[in-house]
Design an enzyme around this catalytic site. Sequence first.
Site, PDB file in Angstrom:
ATOM      1  N   ASP A 151      43.461  47.936  39.903  1.00 43.89           N
ATOM      2  CA  ASP A 151      42.677  46.230  39.781  1.00 43.89           C
ATOM      3  C   ASP A 151      41.498  46.410  38.536  1.00 43.89           C
ATOM      4  O   ASP A 151      41.354  47.854  38.208  1.00 43.89           O
ATOM      5  CB  ASP A 151      41.832  46.186  41.129  1.00 43.89           C
ATOM      6  CG  ASP A 151      41.276  44.848  40.858  1.00 43.89           C
ATOM      7  OD1 ASP A 151      41.901  43.573  40.397  1.00 43.89           O
ATOM      8  OD2 ASP A 151      40.258  44.835  41.005  1.00 43.89           O
ATOM      9  N   HIS A 178      46.704  43.176  40.122  1.00 41.43           N
ATOM     10  CA  HIS A 178      45.952  42.370  39.080  1.00 41.43           C
ATOM     11  C   HIS A 178      47.268  41.942  37.715  1.00 41.43           C
ATOM     12  O   HIS A 178      47.573  43.197  37.017  1.00 41.43           O
ATOM     13  CB  HIS A 178      45.094  43.138  38.310  1.00 41.43           C
ATOM     14  CG  HIS A 178      43.254  42.584  37.539  1.00 41.43           C
ATOM     15  ND1 HIS A 178      42.647  42.297  37.977  1.00 41.43           N
ATOM     16  CD2 HIS A 178      43.760  42.055  36.747  1.00 41.43           C
ATOM     17  CE1 HIS A 178      41.956  41.234  36.562  1.00 41.43           C
ATOM     18  NE2 HIS A 178      43.011  41.546  35.448  1.00 41.43           N
ATOM     19  N   ASP A 304      37.328  39.107  45.604  1.00 41.57           N
ATOM     20  CA  ASP A 304      37.225  39.964  44.389  1.00 41.57           C
ATOM     21  C   ASP A 304      34.689  40.408  43.936  1.00 41.57           C
ATOM     22  O   ASP A 304      35.284  40.035  43.055  1.00 41.57           O
ATOM     23  CB  ASP A 304      37.465  39.420  43.204  1.00 41.57           C
ATOM     24  CG  ASP A 304      37.508  40.080  41.943  1.00 41.57           C
ATOM     25  OD1 ASP A 304      36.973  41.381  42.058  1.00 41.57           O
ATOM     26  OD2 ASP A 304      37.437  39.908  40.326  1.00 41.57           O
ATOM     27  N   HIS A 308      27.763  43.308  38.933  1.00 45.17           N
ATOM     28  CA  HIS A 308      26.957  43.963  37.666  1.00 45.17           C
ATOM     29  C   HIS A 308      25.757  44.196  37.854  1.00 45.17           C
ATOM     30  O   HIS A 308      25.345  43.174  38.342  1.00 45.17           O
ATOM     31  CB  HIS A 308      27.808  43.154  36.152  1.00 45.17           C
ATOM     32  CG  HIS A 308      28.772  43.424  36.106  1.00 45.17           C
ATOM     33  ND1 HIS A 308      29.769  45.378  36.467  1.00 45.17           N
ATOM     34  CD2 HIS A 308      30.032  42.786  36.799  1.00 45.17           C
ATOM     35  CE1 HIS A 308      31.003  44.473  36.159  1.00 45.17           C
ATOM     36  NE2 HIS A 308      31.565  43.493  36.316  1.00 45.17           N
TER      37      HIS A 308
HETATM   38  O1  DOR Z   1      36.446  40.092  36.912  1.00 44.39           O
HETATM   39  C1  DOR Z   1      36.999  41.152  37.755  1.00 44.39           C
HETATM   40  N1  DOR Z   1      35.697  42.403  37.292  1.00 44.39           N
HETATM   41  N2  DOR Z   1      38.228  41.094  37.716  1.00 44.39           N
HETATM   42  C2  DOR Z   1      38.251  42.271  37.853  1.00 44.39           C
HETATM   43  O2  DOR Z   1      39.526  42.591  38.072  1.00 44.39           O
HETATM   44  C3  DOR Z   1      37.883  43.300  38.194  1.00 44.39           C
HETATM   45  C4  DOR Z   1      35.886  43.471  38.119  1.00 44.39           C
HETATM   46  C5  DOR Z   1      35.365  44.233  37.912  1.00 44.39           C
HETATM   47  O3  DOR Z   1      36.014  45.488  38.438  1.00 44.39           O
HETATM   48  O4  DOR Z   1      34.650  44.467  37.724  1.00 44.39           O
END
Ligand code: DOR
Length: 429
Positions: A151, A178, A304, A308
Amino acid sequence: MKTVIANGWVVEPEAQSVVQTDVLIEDDRIVAVGDVGAVADCRIDATGCYVTPGLVDIHVHFRDPGFPEKETIASGARAAAAGGITSVVCMPNTYPTVDEPGVVEYVLRTAAEQGIVRVHTTASITKGLKGKEITEMPALAKAGAVTFTDDGKSVMDPVILLEAFKWAARLGLPITSHCEDHNLVRAGAINRGEVSKALGDVGIPSLAEELVVARDILFAEHTGARLHLQHVTTAGGVQLIREAKARGVRVTGEATPHHFSVTDQLVLTQGALAKVNPPLRTQADVDAVVAGLQDGTLDVIATDHAPHTWDEKQRGLQQAPFGFVGLETSVGMTFTHLVHTGKLSVFDAIKKMTVVPAQIMGLPLPRLHPGAVADITVINPNLEWEVDTARFYTRAKHSPLAGTRLRGKAVQTFVGGRWIYSHERGILE
Ligand code: DOR
């Protein structure tokens, strides 16, 4: 200790039944569903609320090991509880990657110590998510991984992928995919279209997703392995899955709340806060995703949840990482955009957030009958609230949905009979 959740609308999504009554919990189990009178030590009034099996989110990023500044298993699990989610499946893009049995064991052990919800984990298909070398899939399965996925990206090498599908078929576990062809994604940050043109971004074409959806369906068909396609976002992707299901391929599809409700227009106001992978698409795509949920092409709603740090998301559209959080807004988004609009029945919405995802990942099925483990979510479908990121339990206290008004919210969460969240009191430690 006996607890009664009193007078709610008790939903059995598979039976499409809803009955206004009580649910009596004793220790970790449901002991009665029906009018239980005044036998309990603790009474929670659920009048006007749905009482549903505990919600299951099979697509979350808890960032442990490796990135505790973004999320930990403890913080992610609390965010889940506050969103009414009682079981989650974590993605393997941690550091180190979940590519060895020891890392699977670490995640499960940490979850048992710190997680107040049930935390399961995936393992990666390739070592370090590098796409070059396949992991020891049988050993990872033995350690407890529930599915295999890289993923965040697609495995581009068909030789490795074919081997992975064959192993998955032998192990009886799904490949979770993914779908984005790296060569077509290139440096794109958002959907390729009007908005990317306006912002001077090269854009990510729909074809990047569709190519891999089609390819992975062929692998599933060829090997007989089960395939779960994550966050489907394009009209073409939905149609490919529809056709594959019609000819009997063992494929399931997932939609996220953001992909069934908002378009890439959100990037114009939210910038990199709305940068996500795969990207927010057009209204035609959103409509196709909703149609896929309606006709059963898309089986699952999953978030999902991809936290961050604020600083990372301030680096501008090109440099900021993909992803944003979703655990605490999932129920609100689902009720606001699907249930209250009449696009999905409450049964279908709850089914796609409970029994179906559990079935796909081979997890115990959450149920509301005497003898069942008391994983329960109480949802007030009419509670109107504003997304206030300062009140989030996730470590990432930002979202492109901040300030949005939603109708519908998880107001009580129980895991194994333990009351872990209340809308009035927050997380109950
Ligand atoms: O936007 C995303 N962030 N899509 C993903 O598939 C991974 C994820 C991440 O790990 O931040």
